[in-house]
Scaffold this motif. Structure first.
Motif, short mmCIF file in Angstrom:
data_model
loop_
_atom_site.label_atom_id
_atom_site.label_comp_id
_atom_site.label_asym_id
_atom_site.label_seq_id
_atom_site.Cartn_x
_atom_site.Cartn_y
_atom_site.Cartn_z
N VAL A 270 0.86 -1.19 0.00
CA VAL A 270 0.00 0.00 0.00
C VAL A 270 0.89 1.23 0.00
N PRO A 271 0.77 2.11 -1.00
CA PRO A 271 1.64 3.29 -1.05
C PRO A 271 1.32 4.27 0.07
N LEU A 272 2.32 4.95 0.57
CA LEU A 272 2.10 5.97 1.58
C LEU A 272 1.36 7.16 0.95
N PRO A 273 0.46 7.79 1.69
CA PRO A 273 -0.39 8.85 1.12
C PRO A 273 0.30 10.21 1.07
N SER A 274 1.37 10.32 0.33
CA SER A 274 2.05 11.60 0.19
C SER A 274 1.21 12.56 -0.65
N LYS A 275 1.41 13.85 -0.42
CA LYS A 275 0.71 14.88 -1.19
C LYS A 275 1.51 15.16 -2.46
N TRP A 276 0.82 15.07 -3.62
CA TRP A 276 1.50 15.21 -4.90
C TRP A 276 1.27 16.58 -5.52
N LEU A 277 2.29 17.04 -6.23
CA LEU A 277 2.19 18.24 -7.03
C LEU A 277 2.82 17.97 -8.39
N ILE A 278 2.07 18.19 -9.46
CA ILE A 278 2.57 18.03 -10.82
C ILE A 278 2.55 19.40 -11.49
N GLU A 279 3.70 19.80 -12.02
CA GLU A 279 3.79 21.11 -12.66
C GLU A 279 4.38 20.97 -14.07
N PHE A 280 3.70 21.56 -15.04
CA PHE A 280 4.19 21.59 -16.42
C PHE A 280 4.87 22.93 -16.68
N GLY A 281 6.05 22.86 -17.29
CA GLY A 281 6.79 24.08 -17.60
C GLY A 281 6.50 24.57 -19.01
N ALA A 282 7.09 25.69 -19.34
CA ALA A 282 6.91 26.28 -20.67
C ALA A 282 7.50 25.36 -21.73
N PRO A 283 6.84 25.24 -22.88
CA PRO A 283 7.32 24.33 -23.93
C PRO A 283 8.68 24.76 -24.48
N ILE A 284 9.47 23.77 -24.85
CA ILE A 284 10.73 23.98 -25.54
C ILE A 284 10.48 23.61 -27.00
N HIS A 285 10.46 24.60 -27.88
CA HIS A 285 10.07 24.37 -29.27
C HIS A 285 11.24 23.80 -30.08
N THR A 286 10.92 22.87 -30.97
CA THR A 286 11.94 22.21 -31.78
C THR A 286 11.75 22.44 -33.27
N ALA A 287 10.67 23.09 -33.66
CA ALA A 287 10.35 23.22 -35.09
C ALA A 287 11.37 24.05 -35.85
N ASP A 288 12.09 24.94 -35.16
CA ASP A 288 13.03 25.83 -35.84
C ASP A 288 14.41 25.20 -36.06
N TYR A 289 14.64 24.03 -35.50
CA TYR A 289 15.94 23.39 -35.69
C TYR A 289 16.03 22.79 -37.09
N PRO A 290 17.21 22.81 -37.70
CA PRO A 290 17.37 22.18 -39.02
C PRO A 290 17.17 20.68 -38.95
N THR A 291 16.82 20.06 -40.06
CA THR A 291 16.55 18.63 -40.11
C THR A 291 17.74 17.80 -39.64
N ALA A 292 18.94 18.25 -40.01
CA ALA A 292 20.15 17.49 -39.66
C ALA A 292 20.41 17.46 -38.17
N ALA A 293 19.82 18.39 -37.40
CA ALA A 293 20.06 18.43 -35.96
C ALA A 293 19.55 17.19 -35.25
N ALA A 294 18.55 16.53 -35.82
CA ALA A 294 17.99 15.33 -35.19
C ALA A 294 18.98 14.17 -35.20
N ASP A 295 20.04 14.26 -36.01
CA ASP A 295 21.05 13.20 -36.07
C ASP A 295 22.41 13.67 -35.53
N ASP A 296 22.45 14.87 -34.99
CA ASP A 296 23.69 15.41 -34.47
C ASP A 296 23.81 15.09 -32.97
N PRO A 297 24.75 14.21 -32.58
CA PRO A 297 24.86 13.82 -31.16
C PRO A 297 25.08 15.00 -30.22
N MET A 298 25.88 15.97 -30.64
CA MET A 298 26.16 17.12 -29.78
C MET A 298 24.91 17.98 -29.60
N GLU A 299 24.17 18.17 -30.67
CA GLU A 299 22.93 18.95 -30.58
C GLU A 299 21.92 18.25 -29.69
#
Length: 328
Positions: free
Chosen positions: A271-300
């Motif tokens: 039985v899990p202990l009844p801790s009080k939970w808080l879930i917070e969503f932050g501001a989105p990090i947009h990826t649409a402006d990155y070039p296509t090649a960035a998806a294969d760049d390990p450093m990026e």
């Protein structure tokens, strides 16, 4: 000399029930009036009666629909009828009454279109994914479904595998993630994996490594935003103070935890202990402006992955600094 017994009937009078009883001195018959039940109590009982009738009717309708096969399953195995009418109702008491989850930043989740929710992972048993899914569905204006990416271990047991699929989740692989995001789904991922949920209590709220950035690559290929999510409360439900490595290896599990209550108290320790939970969503990090090649760049990929991880970590520190009590 014989004695004749006389039976006195019970009668009701206006304003309440009455009972006619012979007084102790035998002189006359006395009357005791019982008060009528309060109107509030009568109304409450009526509400309970109507609710029971509605619940029984809904259950019967659901059973008839399931037996008749009147429901749909998508290509990933998602069963909307089962999820909405069985799974979420089972989880809501845990969400609302046990953990008393509070959600902030819901405005950062778009009403439509694909987005990738990235969150910290903790709790020995991954309850945080289910609480996150219920919270977004119930409290987001569009009642969006979060489709979690689940590790291979979740599909190794037949019963668990079916439940994972039926409730909208899929295998944690880049191809499935990209397909869901391209379809406009809201996808959830926990990059820490088992390293997060299996870490000892002494390392609570310290994020583990986020992998090689596969989730970032999927977001960049589909041009979808990454939404950092911080969950406080999940670390305390099963405080892990040790583990039985040999038993975990025998069972084929990533770990077999020892908590203050498990396995000493047997099933009660689960039985899990009844801790009080808080879930917070932050501001989105947009990826649409990155070039296509960035998806294969390990450093990026490493740079963006580290940025997402650091954002969640700092949010956790901030929320923990404001928390006064684990359970209240």
């Amino acid at each position: 000399m014989s004695t004749v017994a006389k039976v006195l009937p019970l009668r009701s009078v206006a304003g309440g029930a009455s009972t006619r009883m012979p007084p102790s001195d035998g002189s006359a018959v006395g009357t005791r009036t019982l008060p009528a039940p309060p109107a509030e109590a009568v109304e409450l009982l009526e509400q309970i009666r109507r609710r029971l009738i509605d619940d029984v009717g809904s259950a019967a309708h659901l059973l008839r629909r399931r037996l008749a096969g009147d429901y749909e399953i998508d290509e990933f195995g998602y069963d909307e009828d089962f999820t909405q009418n069985v799974w979420y109702p089972l989880l809501r008491p845990l969400y609302r009454k046990w953990f008393r989850v509070e959600i902030r930043g819901m405005e950062h989740i778009p009403a439509t279109g694909g987005a990738l929710v990235v969150s910290n992972h903790a709790g020995v048993i991954p309850i945080d994914g289910t609480m996150l899914a219920v919270g977004v569905h119930d409290e987001h204006p569009a009642h969006r479904l979060v489709r979690m990416l689940v590790a291979d271990f979740g599909f190794e047991y037949p019963g668990v595998s079916v439940l994972v699929r039926r409730t909208g989740n899929t295998l944690a692989c880049q191809s499935d993630a990209e397909l869901l995001l391209n379809n406009g789904d809201l996808v959830g991922v926990f990059p820490e994996g088992f390293k997060g949920i299996g870490k000892p209590f002494s390392e609570r709220y310290k994020l583990q490594r986020f992998g090689r950035g596969g989730f970032v690559s999927a977001a960049m290929r589909t041009g979808t935003p990454i939404i950092p999510c911080s969950i406080v409360g999940s670390e305390e439900i099963y405080p892990k103070i040790g583990e039985l490595t040999a038993l975990a290896r025998l069972l084929g599990a990533p770990y077999f935890p020892i908590t203050p209550l498990f396995p000493h108290l047997g099933p009660l320790g689960l039985v899990p202990l009844p801790s009080k939970w808080l879930i917070e969503f932050g501001a989105p990090i947009h990826t649409a402006d990155y070039p296509t090649a960035a998806a294969d760049d390990p450093m990026e990929l490493f740079e963006i992955t580290d940025h997402v991880r650091e954002t969640i970590q700092q949010n956790l520190y901030r929320l923990l600094a404001r928390r006064r009590n684990v359970f209240y």
